[in-house]
Design a protein around this motif. Structure first.
Motif, PDB file in Angstrom:
ATOM      1  N   THR A 130      -6.897  12.925  81.022  1.00 13.44           N
ATOM      2  CA  THR A 130      -7.353  12.973  79.559  1.00 13.44           C
ATOM      3  C   THR A 130      -7.713  14.463  79.057  1.00 13.44           C
ATOM      4  O   THR A 130      -7.314  14.620  77.946  1.00 13.44           O
ATOM      5  CB  THR A 130      -8.369  11.938  79.303  1.00 13.44           C
TER       6      THR A 130
ATOM      7  N   GLN B 109      -5.691   5.809  74.274  1.00 17.85           N
ATOM      8  CA  GLN B 109      -5.897   4.982  75.204  1.00 17.85           C
ATOM      9  C   GLN B 109      -6.074   3.600  74.664  1.00 17.85           C
ATOM     10  O   GLN B 109      -5.523   2.751  74.778  1.00 17.85           O
ATOM     11  CB  GLN B 109      -6.873   5.394  76.221  1.00 17.85           C
TER      12      GLN B 109
ATOM     13  N   ASP C 194      -1.946   8.788  76.000  1.00 20.32           N
ATOM     14  CA  ASP C 194      -2.841   8.712  77.036  1.00 20.32           C
ATOM     15  C   ASP C 194      -3.022   7.373  77.586  1.00 20.32           C
ATOM     16  O   ASP C 194      -3.372   6.315  76.861  1.00 20.32           O
ATOM     17  CB  ASP C 194      -4.273   8.983  76.460  1.00 20.32           C
ATOM     18  N   GLU C 195      -2.228   7.079  78.597  1.00 18.01           N
ATOM     19  CA  GLU C 195      -2.332   5.755  79.311  1.00 18.01           C
ATOM     20  C   GLU C 195      -1.919   4.535  78.173  1.00 18.01           C
ATOM     21  O   GLU C 195      -2.489   3.742  78.022  1.00 18.01           O
ATOM     22  CB  GLU C 195      -3.628   5.173  79.989  1.00 18.01           C
TER      23      GLU C 195
HETATM   24 MG   LIG Z   1      -8.172   8.835  80.956  1.00 12.31          MG
END
Ligand SMILES: [Mg+2]
Ligand SMILES: Nc1ncnc2c1ncn2[C@@H]1O[C@H](COP(=O)(O)OP(=O)(O)O)[C@@H](O)[C@H]1O
Lengths: 255, 245
Positions: free
Chosen positions: A41, A85, A162-163
């Motif tokens: 991240t 995320q 992010d993910e």
């Molecule tokens: Mg992360």
């Protein structure tokens, strides 16, 4: 194309990124993988300009970020889209409001032009009847789609995720992965995706960067990752029993 | 972080709030939304509190004036003075630190932990201007709310006095007109404006710079209430000494 040259980033005493060099190609889904806490991240937020690395440089299609004027930096920002995320949708706005927000903020489009664009991107991410719902009223998978729609509404040259499939069921996760890949190819975007999901690696891992303890441990493609002898990578890849069995079979077959 | 560092970063935050303004068309709707949420949304509680505090102040004054030689208008006079000088501006602001303050901290804090603030910054938006500036502007209407509170407070005092048999309506009204010094009202509104700024900014600070998750949002709201109240009480002393001392 994004080129990262030897970037370092610390928070107080702890050095999170310890000199990472990488190149991310246009029109491809570039993956950054690694265990939780490996600095994915932080790395992505450096690419976004949310964090400034203490050392090293990042260039976007040849333009070195640190050399740009404040205006150019702002313009560059508007060429970036980000999928967070947890989706990070504005929960005081409807789905439509969220996607329209960057247009209202940064363009001089007329209301009908904006509406057309919003309808178009929402359709592109396969959301047709959620326009007037609030983020809290839709599923996690739909929230991700809205986040992707918001990230691409301004036609970005760079897309960061992010993910993107954390917290989603495996089936939805693959749909989201493939959606990002399709969009990347369709609009020729330089896409960087953080993930620790091996399904994503197999599905869309055209170019993979493996981070460990803030360093680049390995890079390659999803074909190569199953053949590497790098212990850290195999530990990560075969952390699940299923994959261990698959590898065992692969080795037996080879011998 | 020590206190001095906190005060320093608070000051830096205030400067950032006024930099790189958000497009006016969007800011306008944000301001109207905050006025509705923070100001109209607080009107009810301010009216409720002022009415009953006004009544209690009048009754307490009456009960303490046992000497029959003291004039009846004293109840009205004391009620007016306490309401205008302290109860409306200061007491209501402490209540507002709980109501408006924790709302601001938790809403901004939630945006922080769910990365909504990052999302704003990624787009190149000055998140502090976008989030805090409309709250400051909305709270500049706070003196109007307090003016209503003053009126209701004095009215509550009158009603308690008359209906409780503590004095006559005529005496009370004579009292509230007696020795009226307009500067006291000016002083009260200056105080209110300063408190309004505190009410908008200290809770924003605690929300904006918080770290962690949902639990920390709750903790930040509590901390923010404590520091907002402390700042109001401390500034109350300074301003009183400055203007009336
Ligand atoms: Mg992360
Ligand atoms: N804003 C920050 N301040 C201090 N430390 C941070 C911050 N962001 C991340 N870190 C630290 O950096 C390390 C890597 O975090 P992160 O990049 O979130 O990992 P990942 O995304 O790979 O799970 C962690 O040890 C984390 O505690």
């Amino acid at each position: 194309m994004i080129h990262v040259e030897d970037i370092r980033k610390s928070f107080g005493e702890t050095e999170v990124l310890k000199g990472v060099t990488a190149t991310f190609e246009t029109g491809k889904t570039n993956l950054v993988i690694g265990q939780s806490g490996s600095g994915k991240t932080v790395f992505l937020k450096c690419l976004l300009g949310l964090f400034t690395p203490e050392e090293g440089s990042i260039s976007y299609d040849g333009k070195v970020y640190d050399d740009l004027s404040a205006d150019d930096k702002r313009n560059l920002r508007q060429e970036m889209g980000m999928v967070f995320q947890g989706s990070a949708l504005f929960d005081s706005m409807t789905v439509e409001g969220n996607v329209k927000f960057p247009l209202e903020m940064f363009t001089k489009q007329s209301p009908s032009e904006m509406q057309d664009r919003v309808d178009f991107v929402l359709k592109r991410v396969n959301l047709i009847d959620a326009h007037h719902k609030f983020p809290s009223e839709i599923s996690g998978g739909m929230q991700k789609r809205v986040a992707i729609a918001r990230a691409i509404v301004m036609n970005p040259k760079y897309l960061f995720c992010d993910e993107p499939n954390s917290g989603l069921d495996p089936k939805t996760a693959i749909l989201i992965d493939n959606l990002i890949k399709e969009i990347t190819e369709e609009y020729d975007i330089t896409t960087v995706i953080n993930t620790h999901d091996m399904n994503s690696v197999m599905e869309i891992g055209e170019k993979i960067l493996f981070l460990k303890n803030g360093l680049k441990e390995w890079e390659g493609t999803n074909k190569e990752i199953f053949k590497t002898d790098n212990e850290a990578v195999t530990d990560f890849v075969y952390s699940s029993e299923l994959f261990k069995k698959v590898r065992q079979m692969y080795i037996e077959e080879r011998n | 972080m020590n206190y001095f560092e906190s005060i320093g970063s608070y000051a830096i935050m205030i400067r950032e709030v006024f930099k790189k303004p958000t497009k006016w068309k969007i800011m306008k709707t944000l301001i109207l939304k905050e006025i509705d949420e923070l100001m109209f949304g607080s009107l009810g509680i301010i009216i409720f509190i002022s009415f009953f505090i006004g009544g209690v102040v009048a009754i307490q004054t009456a009960l303490n004036l046992t000497n029959p030689l003291l004039p009846g208008y004293l109840i009205g006079f004391a009620t007016r003075q306490s309401i205008i000088l302290e109860f409306a501006p200061t007491f209501c602001s402490i209540i507002m630190a709980g109501k408006v303050g924790s709302y601001i901290t938790s809403s901004i804090g939630t945006m922080r932990v769910t990365e909504q603030i990052d999302a704003l910054e990624v787009m190149g938006i000055n998140a502090l201007n976008y989030l805090v500036f409309p709250k400051i502007v909305a709270l500049m209407l706070y003196p109007f709310i307090i003016a209503i509170g003053m009126y209701i407070g004095v009215f509550g005092g009158w009603l308690a006095t008359v209906s409780g048999g503590h004095g006559t309506s005529a005496d009370f009204i004579e009292g509230i007109q007696l020795d009226f010094i307009p500067f006291h009202v000016t002083y009260a509104f200056i105080k209110t404006l300063v408190f309004a700024f505190i009410l908008a900014t200290i809770p924003s600070y605690h929300g904006f710079y918080m770290k962690g998750g949902a639990l920390e949002v709750g903790k930040a709201s509590t901390t923010s209430f404590v520091w907002t109240s402390v700042a109001i009480i401390f500034l109350n002393l300074i301003l009183t000494q400055l203007f009336l001392g």
